[in-house]
Structure formats: C-alpha cells, structure tokens
Design an enzyme around this catalytic site. Sequence first.
Site, short mmCIF file in Angstrom:
data_model
loop_
_atom_site.label_atom_id
_atom_site.label_comp_id
_atom_site.label_asym_id
_atom_site.label_seq_id
_atom_site.Cartn_x
_atom_site.Cartn_y
_atom_site.Cartn_z
N GLU A 492 0.85 -1.18 0.00
CA GLU A 492 0.00 0.00 0.00
C GLU A 492 0.88 1.24 0.00
O GLU A 492 1.17 1.79 -1.04
CB GLU A 492 -0.94 -0.03 1.21
CG GLU A 492 -2.09 0.96 1.11
CD GLU A 492 -3.19 0.65 2.11
OE1 GLU A 492 -4.07 1.50 2.29
OE2 GLU A 492 -3.17 -0.44 2.71
N GLU A 762 -2.34 0.71 13.48
CA GLU A 762 -3.49 1.03 12.63
C GLU A 762 -4.81 0.83 13.37
O GLU A 762 -5.75 1.60 13.20
CB GLU A 762 -3.46 0.13 11.39
CG GLU A 762 -4.61 0.33 10.43
CD GLU A 762 -4.48 -0.53 9.19
OE1 GLU A 762 -5.10 -0.19 8.18
OE2 GLU A 762 -3.74 -1.54 9.23
#
Length: 910
Positions: A492, A762
Amino acid sequence: MISKLRLFFVFITCFIAVHASSQTKVTDLVCEYMHNPIGIDIEKPRLSWKLISDKHNISQKAYEIKVAYSEKDLKANKNLLWHSGKVESSASIHVQYQGQPIPSFKKVYWTVRVWDNKGKLSSWSEPSTWETGVMDDEQWNRASWISVHDEGKITTSLPSQYYRYDFNIEKKVKQARVYITSLGTYKLFLNGSKVSDYIFGPGWTSYHKRLQYQTYDVTEMLDKDNAVGVMLGDGWYRGRMGWQNDRAYYGDRLGLLFMMHLRFSDGSEKWITSNKDWKWSYGPIIWSDHYDGECYDLNKELTGWNLADYNDGEWHKVELLDVTKDNLVANVNELPKIIKELKPIDVFTSPKGELIADLGQNIVGNIRLKVKGLPGDTIIMKYAEVLDNDGNFYTANLRSAKATDYLILNDESEVVYEPNFTFHGFRYVHLQGLRNPLSKDDLTGLAIHSPMRETGHFECSDSLLNRLQKNIEWGQRDNFLDVPTDCPQRDERLGWTGDAQVFSMTAAYNFDVATFYTKWLKDLAADQLVDGRVPVVIPDVVSKLKGSAAWADAVIIVPWTMYRVYGDIRILEEQYDSMVKWVEYMARKAGKSYLWKNDFHWGDWLAFTSTRSDYPGATTEKDLIANSYFRYSSMLLSKIASIIGKHEDSRKWAELSENVKSAFIKEFVTPNGRLVSHTQTAYLLALSFDMLPDTLKPKAANYLAQDVEKFKHLTTGFVGTPLLCNVLSDIGRDDLAFMLLIRKEYPSWLYPVTKGATTIWERWNCILPDGSFHLMGMNSFNHYAYGAIGEWMYSYIGGIKSNSEYPAYKYFTLSPHVGGGLTYAKGELITMYGKILSSWNITNGIFNYEIEIPCNTSAKVVLPNAQVADVLIDNKALENNKSLDFKAEGKNVIIELGSGKYKIQYKYNN
C-alpha cells in the site's frame, strides 16, 4: 597611573559587553523556509528571520532588507537588486522579495536589520543566500530525455539501468550545478562519488502533471577528466503500486533528463546535457521494487562504471525519449535520506530456527550488511514488524509485499551491501544463507525519511506517555517519506488524505512540515477532479475512490493548519481554487436541502467494535459525518477567503455554512440535544465543528461525557479520535480526557505501549489481549493516524496552543492542564519566531512554571488553580507588579506577557 588606565579599560570593556548583550540581534535567516536554498523557481520568494534578545518585551517595529548579486556589493551598498528602505512593520516572517527579476541560475545575497520597540537598531545580519533554478522552461531544451531501448509492456520488475557520459574541462571552474530529473528513481554519481545523500529522487509527485527536478552543487567534485553516472530504478513511476498488483502506473519506460551548468573563472560558461551521445547498460541490480525488495548480483558488478577511465565499449547508445518538459518544477521539499542508524539490540534464533536481528525499533528504510561467503551464495534478507505469539518471524500482515532483498556473492571477500531502490517497514530482519555467525556489528538499520527539523519536544512524569510520544514521532518519521503514507510495510504505502488531515496539527508540533505539506498539497490540487472531488490518496493511484468526507477535506484543513502554524498566506492563495472546487462539489450534491446524503464515505474508520451480541460498539452514521465536514470546511473557507481578501466569497461561504448547520440540526438533532448517532464521534463533531445551537451545546456535552463514563474507554475511529480529548477538555472534563489517555487496557493509546509497540498501530487491537493478531489483511503496526492525540498532549498538558487570529504563534496561549497523576510536564516548540517553552512541575504543593516567549511575540498565560495573591513571577509578587496585565478568572489567573524567559511559582489549589 597604570592602575587607573587598567580600570578605564575594564570599564569600557564592561560597557561594550553590556551594550552588546542588550542589543536585539537578527538571526536564522531563511528563504521559503530553507537556509540558503539552491535551485528554487519562485519569482518572489519570501524571507523570514528571528530576533533574539536577553531582555523582556522585545518586538520589531521596522525592518530593512538589502539584496545583491554579491556579498561585496551588499556590504558596499552598491548594485542592489532590492533595497526595501526602512519599513515600519512588525513582520519578520514571509516578507516577499520586491526587487528586480532574477533570471535562471543566479545566486543572490541578502541581509536584514531591524528596529525594536526600545528604539534600538540592530546590526546587519550575517548575509544569507538563495539561488534560482530553471526560471524559463525553454532552458530545458538544451537537454534531451534519454532512455534504453523499448522494453515493452512491463509486467514485472526489470533490471535497473546505468547511464554514463565522459567530458573534459580545460578551465578553472568557479561554480558547477547539476539539474536532474527522471522517470523512475535515480542515483547520481560524479567521478565515482555520490553527489548527494538524498534518496529516491526526483520524489513522488503526480508525475504527468508535476515532475520535480533537483539542483546539486558539484563545484568541488570536478576534475580535468570527468564522468557522470546515473542509476535508474522503477521506484514509484514504474514499480508495483497499490494492493491490486498494478505496475507501471505512470509509464513503461524509464528516462533521464540531465543538465550541468559550468561557470569558469574567466567568465565563460559551458553546458553538459543528456543527449544521444550518452551510453547505457544493465548492471548488478537484477530487479528492484518498493514493495518486494531488491536483487543484487555481484557477478554483474560494473566496477568503475562511473569513472572517466572506464571502458564502455560494450555499452549501448541511448535512445531519445519523446516526453514533455512542460511539467517540470523545482524541488520544494528535501528528498528522503538516511536520518538515523541503529544497531541491533539482539541477534537470536527463533523457535522455528530462523536467524533474526532485532533493531528494537520499528523503522522505515533498509539495512547495511557486512557479509562473507562463497561464490554463488545467495544471502536472503526478509523484513517484519513483529514476531508472533511464539516468537517466530511474522509477515502475514504484509499481504502480497514480498519485502525481501537478495544478495548474490561472487567471491570470498567481505562485502558491505545496502539496497538502492527499495525500502521496508520493519523492526526484525530474518537472514538466510549466511555461512558465518552474525554479530551485531555486521548489521545496521538505516532509518530513512524526509528530512524534517525537529521542532517539538514533549515529556512528562509518566514513562508510558513518554514512550507514546516517541511512538508518535517514529510513526511520523516512518510515514513521512516524501508523501504522508498510511503505512510503510505492506502493499500500500499511499498518501491517504484522511490520515494526513487528522494528523496535520500533531505533525506540525513534532517537526517542521512546511515544505513537506506544501509539496504534497500541490499534488492534491493537481489530482483533484474537474468536478471537485478529491482522491482518497495523493498522488492518486487508486482512481475509483474519491470524494470521501474527512478525507477529501484535507484540501482545506491541511492548508488551514499550515496557516495557523506558519502564518503561510500564500498557500491559502495557491490552494484556494482547489478548496472552492471541493466545497462547491458538496454544495451541488446537497442541493437546496443543504444535506449531503448517500455518497461514498469511509466514515469513522476503524472505530471501536465488539463481538458482544448486543453490540455496544460505535457506528456513527456516515451522512452525519459528511454534513459535519460540509459545515466545517465551508466555515473554514469563509475565514480563508476573508484572510486573502475575497470578502464577497467569504460572505457566500459563511451563509452556506450556516445553512448547512441549520439543515444538520433539523436532520440529525433531537429537540433535547441528542444526536441520531448516539456515539462519541457524533458528539465530538457536533461540538467541535459548531453544529448545534448554543442552547443545546451543554446537553450534547453531557451526552458525550455520559458515554465516556459509561464505556470508560474511547469508542472512536479515525474521524473522532483526534477530537476526543480536545473536546472533553473544552467542556471542562479534563478528568475524562486524562482517564482515557492513561488507560492501559484495550482500547486505549497506552494499550499498544504495554504490548511493546514502538510506533502507532493502525487498529486499537492489532495485537489482541491474548497475544494473537487481528485480521492479517489490514493490520499495520506503523500507522500514524491515532497518534493525533499528540496535539492534545502538546496543547493541553504542555499548554502550548496556537491562535488562528494571530497565526504562526505571533500571539498564543500557554495554558497547562494538570491531571492523570502527572507531577511534571514539559513542552517545547520551535516556531517561525523562535522557541516556546512551557515546563511545569508540582512539588510540595507548589506549582513551578518556567516559560519562554520568543521575541516579536506575546502570550496569554493561564495559571491553573491559582490565586493572584499567591503568584510570584521572577520571585516578585504578581499583585504588586503594576507593569503587567493580569486578572483572576474562575479558578485560574491570566497574565498577558511579552517576550522573554519567566519563572512563576504559586500554591497549587487543587
């Protein structure tokens, strides 16, 4: 007689020393936030400086600037490009150059002096410089884009490309500059040496719209016989991008554009440029990719390839590439580089028999490895953030990113290797193929990120909170690698707008991010759709996802943060059209109802969830979030329009903002102040973004407090978390804010710290309480968004708070909040004007407060739980000090102070 003469000289010396020490001085001159920049392409750059003095209440009343092509002319007051004369103004930041136009490739010198409010004139500052780059795009026509043969449609990473060119110099060089850019990532060499420590040039931008070039001073690197060498890797341009295995998003062919400008002592000039006479070859880098790693084969080493005496007879002629030069822009932000080196804290064998080195810190970058072996040996280096519950190497959360480097040996000699065109997010390194034991001295972790000057420091009496602060800082370092990425390890690593938006103020406390965000915002505007929607990642490589509330609002909120922190009006002006396009998009979608509904949104991403059947979680309706941001962004746009002189626009956006608020109240608020989404995030948005009538704000605040008291923990996600403690403090519930902050159980900020985290996670539960992992598909251990709590730690515990009416901390608040069992806290911030210090401790019931206010600024100082009669300032009773403006307000004492250092003491009435 001798004695009297000696006394006279002592008197004169002391008089001069005292006079000198009391004089206001001008220091720290910067141009466009940079010290002595070269290669800028701004026609009217802005100049800033700081004042220093050992006296209190020093401010600037006037300034005078001189600019010339030489230091000699500057000092002689001759041939000046600009002489401002005496300007009656307190402005010492962002003073725009108003002199003669400066053509390409020119270095200028500037100096400044000031008059202070005591009537004293400073000395002229030490001269500073800036140097122009390519101011006329036609200058690029000297050079040609060059490339290797057409390699076809790219479906996998191909070998890196090597370019070289020889040239001779017969004259003495006075100055030499290189101007370079590439399609792909370059490494530049001159006569066998790296030209710069910067990595991953030309940086990541929206390449087809904005391609950066860099300028390098190579004056001291030249000889009679010279060779330029350039390596190109796939990088962001041609490498794998996103989580759908896309490759070559921007193009299939790498390319190089190069110019070297030589100025000789006799006044003549010469250009060395990329053209058809350059040569190319493949080399030892078999493949390289940001996600997957790099393969380096020493058997293909090109020894001496970047030296003048190298035999390149078997190299190939380059091909000219038909690529536009109209999109070239000068580098705004410094490129990434190796910022810190770390040695392993341990080298061990896992239960599975894996050889693992532990750096003790989750970083982004590479390793430097010393290794010996036999010809043909392949050394494999794998990277991971964490170990599993059994102590084994864990990479499932990397998804498809291979994150593996390969080194193929060619003989038995010792080799020192570090990757060239890749980076990894890791704490642990798993090594395979070693024939000899690995010592800690054989491996070094190389932390890479964009160079950002550390501007903030926070510490307190709680060691876990100090570790949390370090985790926030490391999360920012690791993810501010040319763009503000969401995570640095999996497939990502994209510039998510929502993450950048919610973290922007915390980012600006920790580091100087002025040029970093300036560069990124230019790409945001470039990639914005014609209809106003903003992609969720910038640069945009996920074209289907656009226009999410809170994410797209980065278009307004990040420039607003830049204005608040740095006083940057130009960025408001330059980004204004982009802001307008986004607000107009929301207005069109809302129509006459002023309600924006049923559009794509991420919502309160990763908010608290529960496996309980009655689901006591936190689902905030996405339309409620969207309309809150619709109100907030249009309100900010009204303020911004007023600041840049668009007063009619300002009235229009203010009216829109109020209409959105009214529609919100009708749609989402009950007559008793309850929101249709009865969640912490809903109330935080309503209170923070002024979504409620004044009569209902106390009730909404009470609902918020009750919810926090009920759960005894946060339930917020990416949208609500940055607002949580700020709003609780603002409604007078510091007790709840501190309760949430110091909570150690899941979910909380300190829960990851208790699990050994060295960066921000996260999710609230990347590692579950039993030690197992959350879903491996989206479980990053280095995501900075939840680190936005750092803003509250600086501005409430530390007490350093900006004032948008007086940006750049021209006038600010020092208001420490005490709680959580803390007995000590210290906040420091280097601003455009200088250093702010706010350091307090409570000892034996006495509140000791040390503060520092920069010259040319002032502050409102709020002393918590104080009485005027108890306050001593610099060992003098406050109530007897007629020169200070102070008052009692509730349980606090408020003092207005000018610049200087102060020590305050009083009995703390808890």
